[in-house]
Design a protein around this motif. Structure first.
Motif, PDB file in Angstrom:
ATOM      1  N   GLY A 195     -10.655  -1.413  -7.694  1.00  0.00           N
ATOM      2  CA  GLY A 195     -11.228  -0.310  -6.941  1.00  0.00           C
ATOM      3  C   GLY A 195     -10.190   0.472  -6.161  1.00  0.00           C
ATOM      4  N   TYR A 196      -9.325  -0.215  -5.428  1.00  0.00           N
ATOM      5  CA  TYR A 196      -8.407   0.564  -4.595  1.00  0.00           C
ATOM      6  C   TYR A 196      -7.210   1.099  -5.386  1.00  0.00           C
ATOM      7  CZ  TYR A 196      -4.337  -2.444  -3.320  1.00  0.00           C
ATOM      8  OH  TYR A 196      -3.168  -3.160  -3.300  1.00  0.00           O
ATOM      9  N   ILE A 197      -6.834   0.431  -6.468  1.00  0.00           N
ATOM     10  CA  ILE A 197      -5.818   1.018  -7.356  1.00  0.00           C
ATOM     11  C   ILE A 197      -6.392   2.273  -8.010  1.00  0.00           C
ATOM     12  CG2 ILE A 197      -4.513   0.701  -9.493  1.00  0.00           C
ATOM     13  CD1 ILE A 197      -4.281  -2.276  -8.760  1.00  0.00           C
ATOM     14  N   GLY A 198      -7.628   2.173  -8.493  1.00  0.00           N
ATOM     15  CA  GLY A 198      -8.273   3.329  -9.099  1.00  0.00           C
ATOM     16  C   GLY A 198      -8.413   4.479  -8.133  1.00  0.00           C
ATOM     17  N   TYR A 199      -8.726   4.178  -6.885  1.00  0.00           N
ATOM     18  CA  TYR A 199      -8.855   5.216  -5.862  1.00  0.00           C
ATOM     19  C   TYR A 199      -7.548   5.977  -5.691  1.00  0.00           C
ATOM     20  CZ  TYR A 199      -9.058   7.275  -1.203  1.00  0.00           C
ATOM     21  OH  TYR A 199      -8.968   8.149  -0.145  1.00  0.00           O
ATOM     22  N   ASP A 200      -6.438   5.242  -5.548  1.00  0.00           N
ATOM     23  CA  ASP A 200      -5.139   5.903  -5.374  1.00  0.00           C
ATOM     24  C   ASP A 200      -4.745   6.708  -6.613  1.00  0.00           C
ATOM     25  OD1 ASP A 200      -4.697   5.144  -2.791  1.00  0.00           O
ATOM     26  OD2 ASP A 200      -3.328   3.497  -3.253  1.00  0.00           O
ATOM     27  N   LEU A 201      -4.989   6.152  -7.790  1.00  0.00           N
ATOM     28  CA  LEU A 201      -4.622   6.852  -9.019  1.00  0.00           C
ATOM     29  C   LEU A 201      -5.452   8.109  -9.228  1.00  0.00           C
ATOM     30  CD1 LEU A 201      -4.049   3.974 -11.613  1.00  0.00           C
ATOM     31  CD2 LEU A 201      -2.354   5.620 -10.810  1.00  0.00           C
ATOM     32  N   GLN A 202      -6.770   8.004  -9.086  1.00  0.00           N
ATOM     33  CA  GLN A 202      -7.590   9.175  -9.377  1.00  0.00           C
ATOM     34  C   GLN A 202      -7.373  10.264  -8.338  1.00  0.00           C
ATOM     35  OE1 GLN A 202     -11.558   7.382  -9.449  1.00  0.00           O
ATOM     36  NE2 GLN A 202     -12.110   8.492  -7.599  1.00  0.00           N
ATOM     37  N   THR A 203      -7.100   9.891  -7.090  1.00  0.00           N
ATOM     38  CA  THR A 203      -6.810  10.884  -6.062  1.00  0.00           C
ATOM     39  C   THR A 203      -5.510  11.617  -6.373  1.00  0.00           C
ATOM     40  OG1 THR A 203      -7.960   9.569  -4.386  1.00  0.00           O
ATOM     41  CG2 THR A 203      -6.417  11.226  -3.597  1.00  0.00           C
ATOM     42  N   ALA A 204      -4.483  10.851  -6.757  1.00  0.00           N
ATOM     43  CA  ALA A 204      -3.182  11.460  -7.064  1.00  0.00           C
ATOM     44  C   ALA A 204      -3.252  12.324  -8.325  1.00  0.00           C
ATOM     45  CB  ALA A 204      -2.123  10.370  -7.232  1.00  0.00           C
ATOM     46  N   ILE A 205      -3.948  11.845  -9.345  1.00  0.00           N
ATOM     47  CA  ILE A 205      -4.050  12.596 -10.605  1.00  0.00           C
ATOM     48  C   ILE A 205      -4.849  13.875 -10.399  1.00  0.00           C
ATOM     49  CG2 ILE A 205      -4.987  12.557 -12.952  1.00  0.00           C
ATOM     50  CD1 ILE A 205      -4.422   9.493 -12.896  1.00  0.00           C
ATOM     51  N   ARG A 206      -5.967  13.784  -9.690  1.00  0.00           N
ATOM     52  CA  ARG A 206      -6.781  14.966  -9.458  1.00  0.00           C
ATOM     53  C   ARG A 206      -5.985  16.021  -8.680  1.00  0.00           C
ATOM     54  NH1 ARG A 206     -10.715  12.757  -6.887  1.00  0.00           N
ATOM     55  NH2 ARG A 206     -12.073  12.408  -8.675  1.00  0.00           N
ATOM     56  N   ALA A 207      -5.259  15.591  -7.652  1.00  0.00           N
ATOM     57  CA  ALA A 207      -4.461  16.533  -6.866  1.00  0.00           C
ATOM     58  C   ALA A 207      -3.383  17.195  -7.716  1.00  0.00           C
ATOM     59  CB  ALA A 207      -3.829  15.811  -5.667  1.00  0.00           C
ATOM     60  N   GLU A 208      -2.743  16.408  -8.580  1.00  0.00           N
ATOM     61  CA  GLU A 208      -1.686  16.961  -9.434  1.00  0.00           C
ATOM     62  C   GLU A 208      -2.251  17.950 -10.437  1.00  0.00           C
ATOM     63  OE1 GLU A 208       2.032  17.764 -10.862  1.00  0.00           O
ATOM     64  OE2 GLU A 208       1.525  16.560  -9.095  1.00  0.00           O
ATOM     65  N   LEU A 209      -3.403  17.637 -11.027  1.00  0.00           N
ATOM     66  CA  LEU A 209      -4.015  18.559 -11.988  1.00  0.00           C
ATOM     67  C   LEU A 209      -4.412  19.869 -11.323  1.00  0.00           C
ATOM     68  CD1 LEU A 209      -6.314  16.128 -14.030  1.00  0.00           C
ATOM     69  CD2 LEU A 209      -4.184  17.191 -14.802  1.00  0.00           C
ATOM     70  N   LEU A 241       0.813  -1.216   0.000  1.00  0.00           N
ATOM     71  CA  LEU A 241       0.000   0.000   0.000  1.00  0.00           C
ATOM     72  C   LEU A 241       0.853   1.276   0.000  1.00  0.00           C
ATOM     73  CD1 LEU A 241      -2.860  -1.047   2.456  1.00  0.00           C
ATOM     74  CD2 LEU A 241      -3.053  -0.680   0.001  1.00  0.00           C
ATOM     75  N   PRO A 242       1.870   1.404   0.867  1.00  0.00           N
ATOM     76  CA  PRO A 242       2.702   2.611   0.825  1.00  0.00           C
ATOM     77  C   PRO A 242       3.431   2.786  -0.515  1.00  0.00           C
ATOM     78  CG  PRO A 242       3.016   1.448   2.902  1.00  0.00           C
ATOM     79  CD  PRO A 242       2.242   0.535   2.015  1.00  0.00           C
ATOM     80  N   GLU A 243       3.953   1.680  -1.056  1.00  0.00           N
ATOM     81  CA  GLU A 243       4.630   1.763  -2.360  1.00  0.00           C
ATOM     82  C   GLU A 243       3.666   2.226  -3.443  1.00  0.00           C
ATOM     83  OE1 GLU A 243       6.374  -1.974  -3.297  1.00  0.00           O
ATOM     84  OE2 GLU A 243       7.963  -1.834  -1.788  1.00  0.00           O
ATOM     85  N   GLN A 244       2.421   1.749  -3.386  1.00  0.00           N
ATOM     86  CA  GLN A 244       1.448   2.122  -4.402  1.00  0.00           C
ATOM     87  C   GLN A 244       1.130   3.613  -4.354  1.00  0.00           C
ATOM     88  OE1 GLN A 244      -1.906  -0.481  -5.445  1.00  0.00           O
ATOM     89  NE2 GLN A 244      -3.251   1.211  -4.890  1.00  0.00           N
ATOM     90  N   LYS A 245       0.996   4.173  -3.163  1.00  0.00           N
ATOM     91  CA  LYS A 245       0.697   5.606  -3.050  1.00  0.00           C
ATOM     92  C   LYS A 245       1.833   6.445  -3.633  1.00  0.00           C
ATOM     93  CE  LYS A 245      -2.594   5.674   0.763  1.00  0.00           C
ATOM     94  NZ  LYS A 245      -3.640   6.259  -0.096  1.00  0.00           N
ATOM     95  N   ILE A 246       3.068   6.052  -3.359  1.00  0.00           N
ATOM     96  CA  ILE A 246       4.225   6.772  -3.895  1.00  0.00           C
ATOM     97  C   ILE A 246       4.264   6.651  -5.416  1.00  0.00           C
ATOM     98  CG2 ILE A 246       6.750   6.820  -3.975  1.00  0.00           C
ATOM     99  CD1 ILE A 246       6.713   5.877  -1.033  1.00  0.00           C
ATOM    100  N   ALA A 247       4.048   5.422  -5.909  1.00  0.00           N
ATOM    101  CA  ALA A 247       4.073   5.182  -7.359  1.00  0.00           C
ATOM    102  C   ALA A 247       2.948   5.929  -8.061  1.00  0.00           C
ATOM    103  CB  ALA A 247       3.974   3.689  -7.634  1.00  0.00           C
ATOM    104  N   ALA A 248       1.776   5.992  -7.432  1.00  0.00           N
ATOM    105  CA  ALA A 248       0.646   6.702  -8.031  1.00  0.00           C
ATOM    106  C   ALA A 248       0.944   8.185  -8.180  1.00  0.00           C
ATOM    107  CB  ALA A 248      -0.608   6.490  -7.182  1.00  0.00           C
ATOM    108  N   LYS A 249       1.611   8.764  -7.192  1.00  0.00           N
ATOM    109  CA  LYS A 249       1.962  10.181  -7.271  1.00  0.00           C
ATOM    110  C   LYS A 249       2.968  10.439  -8.392  1.00  0.00           C
ATOM    111  CE  LYS A 249       1.025  11.354  -2.440  1.00  0.00           C
ATOM    112  NZ  LYS A 249       1.596  11.813  -1.151  1.00  0.00           N
ATOM    113  N   LYS A 250       3.915   9.528  -8.567  1.00  0.00           N
ATOM    114  CA  LYS A 250       4.881   9.683  -9.669  1.00  0.00           C
ATOM    115  C   LYS A 250       4.185   9.554 -11.017  1.00  0.00           C
ATOM    116  CE  LYS A 250       8.963   7.994  -7.164  1.00  0.00           C
ATOM    117  NZ  LYS A 250      10.009   6.932  -7.099  1.00  0.00           N
TER     118      LYS A 250
END
Length: 243
Positions: free
Chosen positions: A84-98, A19-28
């Motif tokens: 679902g949870y991969i999508g959650y991390d990705l869309q949260t990170a992408i929305r924040a970056e945009l 989970l921690p690795e995924q959050k970091i990777a999603a932000k990148k």
């Protein structure tokens, strides 16, 4: 002109294994995806879920062992959970970056299912090892249910599943509908016009992505804060309604 549609594939382990690795990777990943959006692309993202679905399958089956009153989660359900949870991390990170770049475009996750060929050669030679470690008795029970099992080097066993080639995405029309709705002609961006508002941020709906709020031909603008000195020729500005 419509934006180009770009498909981004995040491959195996591109999102880490925890989970921690995924959050970091999603932000990148979000930074690279935001670059594409900023360059005028509509982006569709596909991703692997190998490590994630294995982790979920292990957790759900260990839970089933500890609590006999609960049924074990089938692979299809574990796959849906991972999406679902991969999508959650990705869309949260992408929305924040945009938003950090002054861009707002809707970001959504679609759980997909695929049609496959039941005679695909992959079913004859399954190769993806998943799930928890099994004892010999548990491995026999899995085989009796029709599941494939493989013996590991340490003498333990694990489930092994096939990876047939997808023939069709069932939710394809839903994906196309969302992609078409995200055309650059109808987009939302942060604006800081400073017309007597203390430079507070607001949402602006514009006909073109690069058209600034100050352009009086901007259509359909909705302001979060009242503005006295600026009115759109085609649409009266009004307080933000949340839509």
């Amino acid at each position: 002109m419509s934006e180009k549609i770009t498909v981004v594939a995040l491959g195996h382990r591109a999102l880490g294994t925890t989970l921690p690795e995924q959050k970091i990777a999603a932000k990148k990943a979000a930074k690279a995806i935001a670059d594409l959006v900023e360059a005028g692309n509509r982006v569709v993202i596909s991703h692997s879920n190998g490590p994630q679905v294995g982790m979920i399958h292990t957790a759900m089956n260990e839970f089933g062992k500890a609590h006999p009153d609960y049924t074990f989660a089938p692979m299809s359900v574990c796959s849906a959970m991972s999406q679902g949870y991969i999508g959650y991390d990705l869309q949260t990170a992408i929305r924040a970056e945009l938003i950090s770049r002054g861009i707002y475009k809707p970001v959504a996750t679609i759980l997909t299912q695929v049609v496959i060929d039941p005679y695909d050669d992959a079913f004859a030679e399954p190769e993806k090892i998943i799930g928890r470690v099994l004892t010999e008795e548990e491995a026999e029970a899995e085989e009796n249910k029709g599941n494939f099992v493989t013996k590991l080097e340490d003498g333990t066993y694990k489930r092994i599943v096939a990876a047939p080639k997808p023939q069709k995405i069932i939710e394809l029309e839903t994906i196309r509908t969302l992609v078409d709705a995200a055309d650059s002609n109808r987009c939302w961006r942060w604006r800081y016009p400073g017309y007597g508002t203390g430079n507070r941020p607001s949402w602006c709906k514009c006909d073109h992505r690069e058209r600034s709020f100050q352009r009086t031909s901007c259509r359909g603008i909705k302001r979060r804060y009242p503005v006295d000195s600026h009115k759109c020729r085609e649409s009266q500005l009004k307080p933000w309604s949340g839509q």
